[in-house]
Write an enzyme that holds these catalytic residues in place. Structure first.
Site, PDB file in Angstrom:
ATOM      1  CE  LYS A   1      -4.212   1.831   0.374  1.00 50.74           C
ATOM      2  NZ  LYS A   1      -5.347   1.390  -0.425  1.00 50.74           N
TER       3      LYS A   1
ATOM      4  CG  ASP B   1      -2.401 -13.250   9.608  1.00 54.07           C
ATOM      5  OD1 ASP B   1      -2.691 -14.491   9.328  1.00 54.07           O
ATOM      6  OD2 ASP B   1      -2.988 -12.640  10.598  1.00 54.07           O
TER       7      ASP B   1
END
Ligand code: NAI
Length: 340
Positions: free
Chosen positions: A171, A228
């Site tokens: 990001k 994750d």
């Protein structure tokens, strides 16, 4: 050759799926001596610490562990022993292959990709504090060293496993410094692998693309938190958490465990699906050089799914954990196999 491997039964469904997996590994005939150790709440009760030195030392000595899931209390109580173990042993690469199994209803039966998650830093550094009541700060740590080594692990893995493309997920449009550094390290490493395609995707777009067109991905390299979340998303694409295996790898050792947790809602009922841990054990057997046993075990698991008679409840069947394990054991003994 005889191997000594650390065995951590874990919490909740852990002991049930670990027992089923050990039984199937032993059916392959590999010579393994298991050193059983505990972590987490069980260790807290027995030794007054959730990460006992004995357990860590055993893994350091043996270099390999097979581990059941460990429970972490939410919002309070002790910090995650899974995170603690990965940090203590510097198990920096979390390798999670995502492949569908025969006969398992899922969105993408042909899917075959690998999630490569950085395991030691990011928001998992656990650096949280209260600034003033009502305001907390949680620090995201990204280093050049950790970003470079996970990128290198991803490219090396792609090269040695016949993969074609490596994608960094980030990001960096918003977290320009932290995710920017991760991305910069990725492209620096990519220069050493000119035969592999290297590209990147912003995490939110990547999630949408994974749901709509996952076949465009091959190896994904991600920071800890994104890795994750994306690995659970990927588990959903191939039929659920009971099927997603994983390995935590570093210079000091390797710990093999399923992606899923201790599933307290079904613990003790003998109905858990041990497939994810069994596939992690296949990764483990390859890691210790027992490639033939790994191939036979993998082939037998696939054969049981292809036959479709012994399927656990989470996948719509009625087989108990031990019935499923017995079916695989029989396939190993009779040499029945489906090619991986
Ligand atoms: P979970 O993965 O334990 O369970 C989520 C859902 O999937 C539950 O409905 C469960 O019954 C089902 N499920 C998971 N594994 C299954 C299996 N093998 N067979 C059949 N159904 C299965 O996730 P949850 O509930 O968020 O976490 C429970 C505990 O596990 C928490 O304390 C968490 O911290 C811990 N955890 C541990 C991990 C590890 O040891 N590596 C990883 C993830 C969570």
């Amino acid at each position: 050759m005889k191997h000594t491997i650390t065995l951590i039964p874990g919490d909740g469904i852990g002991p049930e799926i670990v027992a089923a997996t050990v039984r199937v590994i032993e059916a392959t005939g590999v010579d393994i001596e298991w050193e059983t150790h505990i972590l987490g709440a069980q260790a807290q009760e027995k030794y007054g610490t959730t990460l006992p030195d004995d357990t860590i030392e055993s893994i350091r000595r043996n270099k390999v562990a097979l581990k059941g899931p460990q429970m972490t209390p939410i919002g309070k109580g002790f910090t995650s022993v899974n995170v603690g173990l990965r940090k203590a042993l510097d198990l920096y690469a979390n390798v999670r292959p995502v492949r569908a199994l025969p006969n398992v209803p899922c969105r993408y039966p042909e899917l075959d990709l690998v999630v490569m998650r950085e395991n030691t830093e990011d928001l998992y550094a656990g650096l949280e504090h209260i600034v003033v009541p009502g305001v907390v700060e949680s620090l995201k740590i990204i280093t050049e060293k950790a970003s470079t080594r996970i990128a290198r692990y991803g490219f090396e893995y792609a090269r040695s496993n016949g993969r074609k493309k490596v994608t960094a997920v980030h990001k960096a449009n918003i977290m320009k410094l932290s995710d920017g550094l991760f991305l910069e390290c990725f492209y620096n490493v990519a220069k050493d692998y000119p035969e592999l395609e290297a590209d990147d995707k912003i995490i939110d777009n990547c999630c949408m693309q994974l749901v709509m067109r996952p076949e465009q991905f091959d190896v994904l390299v991600l920071e800890n938190l994104y890795g994750d979340i994306v690995s659970d998303l990927c588990a959903g694409l191939i039929g659920g958490l009971g099927l997603a295996p994983g390995a935590n790898i570093g210079e000091q050792g390797a710990v093999f465990e399923a992606v899923h947790g201790s599933a307290p809602d079904i613990a003790g009922q003998g109905i858990a699906n041990p497939t994810a841990l069994m596939l992690s054990a296949v990764q483990m057997l390859n890691h210790i050089g027992e490639n033939d046993a790994a191939k036979r075990m993998h082939g037998a698991i696939l054969a049981v799914f292809a036959e479709g008679r012994s399927i656990t409840r989470d996948l719509g069947g009625t087989a108990k954990t031990n019935e499923f394990a017995r079916a695989i054991e029989e396939k190993i003994k009779t040499g029945a196999s489906v090619a991986a």
